[in-house]
Design a protein around this motif. Sequence first.
Motif, PDB file in Angstrom:
ATOM      1  N   TRP A   1       5.371   7.256  -7.854  1.00  0.00           N
ATOM      2  CA  TRP A   1       3.994   6.804  -7.628  1.00  0.00           C
ATOM      3  C   TRP A   1       3.010   7.694  -8.386  1.00  0.00           C
ATOM      4  O   TRP A   1       3.242   8.883  -8.512  1.00  0.00           O
ATOM      5  CB  TRP A   1       3.707   6.853  -6.121  1.00  0.00           C
ATOM      6  CG  TRP A   1       2.330   6.418  -5.733  1.00  0.00           C
ATOM      7  CD1 TRP A   1       1.200   7.173  -5.698  1.00  0.00           C
ATOM      8  CD2 TRP A   1       1.940   5.094  -5.337  1.00  0.00           C
ATOM      9  NE1 TRP A   1       0.128   6.435  -5.292  1.00  0.00           N
ATOM     10  CE2 TRP A   1       0.544   5.144  -5.071  1.00  0.00           C
ATOM     11  CE3 TRP A   1       2.601   3.891  -5.182  1.00  0.00           C
ATOM     12  CZ2 TRP A   1      -0.170   4.025  -4.654  1.00  0.00           C
ATOM     13  CZ3 TRP A   1       1.881   2.785  -4.766  1.00  0.00           C
ATOM     14  CH2 TRP A   1       0.511   2.849  -4.508  1.00  0.00           C
ATOM     15  N   PRO A   2       1.895   7.161  -8.926  1.00  0.00           N
ATOM     16  CA  PRO A   2       1.407   5.786  -8.819  1.00  0.00           C
ATOM     17  C   PRO A   2       1.771   4.878  -9.986  1.00  0.00           C
ATOM     18  O   PRO A   2       1.518   3.691  -9.944  1.00  0.00           O
ATOM     19  CB  PRO A   2      -0.098   5.976  -8.748  1.00  0.00           C
ATOM     20  CG  PRO A   2      -0.346   7.144  -9.665  1.00  0.00           C
ATOM     21  CD  PRO A   2       0.842   8.058  -9.494  1.00  0.00           C
ATOM     22  N   GLU A   3       2.322   5.452 -11.068  1.00  0.00           N
ATOM     23  CA  GLU A   3       2.565   4.617 -12.246  1.00  0.00           C
ATOM     24  C   GLU A   3       3.686   3.612 -12.018  1.00  0.00           C
ATOM     25  O   GLU A   3       3.727   2.558 -12.649  1.00  0.00           O
ATOM     26  CB  GLU A   3       2.877   5.501 -13.456  1.00  0.00           C
ATOM     27  CG  GLU A   3       1.718   6.390 -13.886  1.00  0.00           C
ATOM     28  CD  GLU A   3       0.471   5.583 -14.201  1.00  0.00           C
ATOM     29  OE1 GLU A   3       0.612   4.521 -14.855  1.00  0.00           O
ATOM     30  OE2 GLU A   3      -0.622   5.985 -13.785  1.00  0.00           O
TER      31      GLU A   3
ATOM     32  N   GLY B   1      10.078   4.571  -5.543  1.00  0.00           N
ATOM     33  CA  GLY B   1       8.638   4.363  -5.706  1.00  0.00           C
ATOM     34  C   GLY B   1       7.828   5.538  -5.203  1.00  0.00           C
ATOM     35  O   GLY B   1       6.811   5.916  -5.802  1.00  0.00           O
ATOM     36  N   ILE B   2       8.264   6.130  -4.104  1.00  0.00           N
ATOM     37  CA  ILE B   2       7.545   7.280  -3.566  1.00  0.00           C
ATOM     38  C   ILE B   2       7.555   8.433  -4.572  1.00  0.00           C
ATOM     39  O   ILE B   2       6.547   9.113  -4.775  1.00  0.00           O
ATOM     40  CB  ILE B   2       8.170   7.708  -2.225  1.00  0.00           C
ATOM     41  CG1 ILE B   2       7.913   6.620  -1.163  1.00  0.00           C
ATOM     42  CG2 ILE B   2       7.623   9.052  -1.764  1.00  0.00           C
ATOM     43  CD1 ILE B   2       8.679   6.823   0.122  1.00  0.00           C
TER      44      ILE B   2
ATOM     45  N   LEU C   1       4.924   2.283   1.733  1.00  0.00           N
ATOM     46  CA  LEU C   1       6.102   2.375   0.869  1.00  0.00           C
ATOM     47  C   LEU C   1       7.318   2.876   1.644  1.00  0.00           C
ATOM     48  O   LEU C   1       7.213   3.784   2.471  1.00  0.00           O
ATOM     49  CB  LEU C   1       5.848   3.311  -0.307  1.00  0.00           C
ATOM     50  CG  LEU C   1       4.965   2.828  -1.460  1.00  0.00           C
ATOM     51  CD1 LEU C   1       4.910   3.903  -2.542  1.00  0.00           C
ATOM     52  CD2 LEU C   1       5.475   1.519  -2.045  1.00  0.00           C
TER      53      LEU C   1
ATOM     54  N   ALA D   1       0.840  -1.199   0.000  1.00  0.00           N
ATOM     55  CA  ALA D   1       0.000   0.000   0.000  1.00  0.00           C
ATOM     56  C   ALA D   1       0.873   1.246   0.000  1.00  0.00           C
ATOM     57  O   ALA D   1       2.011   1.227   0.478  1.00  0.00           O
ATOM     58  CB  ALA D   1      -0.914  -0.009   1.220  1.00  0.00           C
ATOM     59  N   HIS D   2       0.325   2.341  -0.519  1.00  0.00           N
ATOM     60  CA  HIS D   2       1.094   3.581  -0.606  1.00  0.00           C
ATOM     61  C   HIS D   2       1.616   4.018   0.754  1.00  0.00           C
ATOM     62  O   HIS D   2       2.764   4.472   0.879  1.00  0.00           O
ATOM     63  CB  HIS D   2       0.233   4.687  -1.217  1.00  0.00           C
ATOM     64  CG  HIS D   2       0.956   5.988  -1.372  1.00  0.00           C
ATOM     65  ND1 HIS D   2       0.859   7.018  -0.457  1.00  0.00           N
ATOM     66  CD2 HIS D   2       1.821   6.423  -2.327  1.00  0.00           C
ATOM     67  CE1 HIS D   2       1.615   8.023  -0.842  1.00  0.00           C
ATOM     68  NE2 HIS D   2       2.208   7.697  -1.968  1.00  0.00           N
ATOM     69  N   GLU D   3       0.800   3.857   1.795  1.00  0.00           N
ATOM     70  CA  GLU D   3       1.223   4.306   3.123  1.00  0.00           C
ATOM     71  C   GLU D   3       2.341   3.439   3.706  1.00  0.00           C
ATOM     72  O   GLU D   3       3.000   3.833   4.676  1.00  0.00           O
ATOM     73  CB  GLU D   3       0.034   4.330   4.088  1.00  0.00           C
ATOM     74  CG  GLU D   3      -0.663   2.999   4.280  1.00  0.00           C
ATOM     75  CD  GLU D   3      -1.825   2.800   3.304  1.00  0.00           C
ATOM     76  OE1 GLU D   3      -2.720   2.018   3.645  1.00  0.00           O
ATOM     77  OE2 GLU D   3      -1.820   3.444   2.232  1.00  0.00           O
TER      78      GLU D   3
ATOM     79  N   LYS E   1       5.533   1.708  -8.768  1.00  0.00           N
ATOM     80  CA  LYS E   1       5.335   1.518  -7.334  1.00  0.00           C
ATOM     81  C   LYS E   1       6.625   1.207  -6.591  1.00  0.00           C
ATOM     82  O   LYS E   1       6.607   0.914  -5.397  1.00  0.00           O
ATOM     83  CB  LYS E   1       4.299   0.427  -7.101  1.00  0.00           C
ATOM     84  CG  LYS E   1       2.919   0.804  -7.638  1.00  0.00           C
ATOM     85  CD  LYS E   1       1.924  -0.313  -7.479  1.00  0.00           C
ATOM     86  CE  LYS E   1       0.522   0.146  -7.883  1.00  0.00           C
ATOM     87  NZ  LYS E   1       0.454   0.597  -9.279  1.00  0.00           N
TER      88      LYS E   1
END
Length: 556
Positions: free
Chosen positions: A400-402, A396-397, A391, A387-389, A404
């Motif tokens: 993001w989002p293309e 990736g940060i 990462l 999940a993004h939270e 990850k």
Amino acid sequence: MALQGNPDWWRGGVIYQIYPRSYADANGDGIGDLPGITAKLEHVARLGADAIWLSPFFKSPMKDFGYDVSDYRDVDPMFGTLDDFRALVARAHGLGLRVMIDQVLSHSSDQHPWFVESRASRDNPKADWYVWADAKDDGTPPNNWLSIFGGSAWQWDTRRRQYYLHNFLASQPDLNFHQPAVQQALLDDVRFWLELGVDGYRLDTVNFYVHDRQLRDNPARGMPDGTDPAVPAINPYGWQWHRFDKSQPENLVFLQRLRALLDEFPGSTMVGEVGDDDGLARVAEYTAPGPGGAPMLHMAYCFDLLGERHDAPFLHRVLTRFGEVVGQGWPSWALSNHDVTRLATRWGGAEPDPRLLRAAIALQLSLRGSPCIYQGDELGLPEAAIAHEDLQDPYGITMWPEFKGRDGCRTPMPWVADAPDLGFGSGATRPWLPLADSHRARAVDRAEADPSALIHRYRALLHWRRDQPALLRGTMTLWPGHPQLLAFWRRPEAADAGAPALLCLFNLSDTPLTVSLSGLADADAQRAQLLPLSEGAQRDGDALTLAPWAAAWLQA
């Protein structure tokens, strides 16, 4: 000291990559460590690998998880101590495993004492140890070079009122290899670990060491087609031909100095990571004799097999190109590592066919070169969903989002299926990356208890390969290209005269295929015998039928 025995063990030897943060947590803090690795080394030895490669464990602020080194001669406390490292080496050697460590020479952390001194003024003793340049008249960076992690490769520094070069994060300034004192300091650091008993190095970004003295702009390439596995299509880094920011001729001279140092320690070796517009050509260049005929790298690898393509025509083109340019140079073939989506997902999608994964290791172990296996691939681990939270990866940060990032291939190793933390640690502390539920059924204890599990195929092939001189050191001759079939001969070199030759055949499709051996001009193939280790292959007279994702070896 390196293990006794064949000093050329690396030629055909199998390397198993360990990502220390995620292998095994001995002290229960949620982060893997050196004692954890030591406790689990028997897993690698039983598998049949010849060496381990440890990703960085040096002291670091961990902005890029150890690839930003602040002390080249110490272990970061999160991983243990120098005594822990000595114990690891002793245990590995006792199990017959060589130890290779990741050496990050192109750049350091901005917290390294060298950079702290360098940025303090323009006239201190280390002022030119990093790549500094004045701004253009309009205040913009010296040229158009880009960082792989996004944006300009130049960061403004208010102390010196100059820009410094960083090919990766701004906290990873590039060292200036045009300064002889820098080269010598790095060679001294390499020697430190050789004297502690390491058997070799994986050299991070080996073609990034030297930059163009004139700081010339890279030429424009235009929008990339997205097929480069090393650079996502959404990354502007791929819009340039990287003619001046890396892969410079002076790099070869430093590699010769590095090789001369390793040659003082018989049995030691090094494999270089090459990220270049033409990776195979650079592998050829770096593993051939350099200026004046002195040797450079023992091995090198590029990213050709680290993308999504794995069909027979694509692999035939890669291997044809390999045969054309590499010559007597020696590649290391990796199908997976800590920088790319896990093999099972990248090649197999959401529901990978188990036969594809069995064919992948069969193919990797049959190619001319030294295979490198990434931890967990022997279990068939898929890419973990992060999940993004959750990462952690700065790459990736940023993208993001293309894109990850790389966290999905770096999650903790699953050892015990029913343990709360999959046996990674004590279970008392949440691991640094979330555990993947999709890995539970593939944990080591479950795999060992299941005779059909992928790990047993790995083990059988690795142990069989050790007795096949044609696969360890021999030549490789491709058959003509085919829509489904990839086939090639591996023949022993002169020094192994009398050893059998192997015809290696792989049906890289989900459709059965029949090959008529009598219809071939290859007389050796007609009289060769199908080996029992083959999977999905049946021979009826001169007809060889290959099931989907079959791997077959015929011995002549």
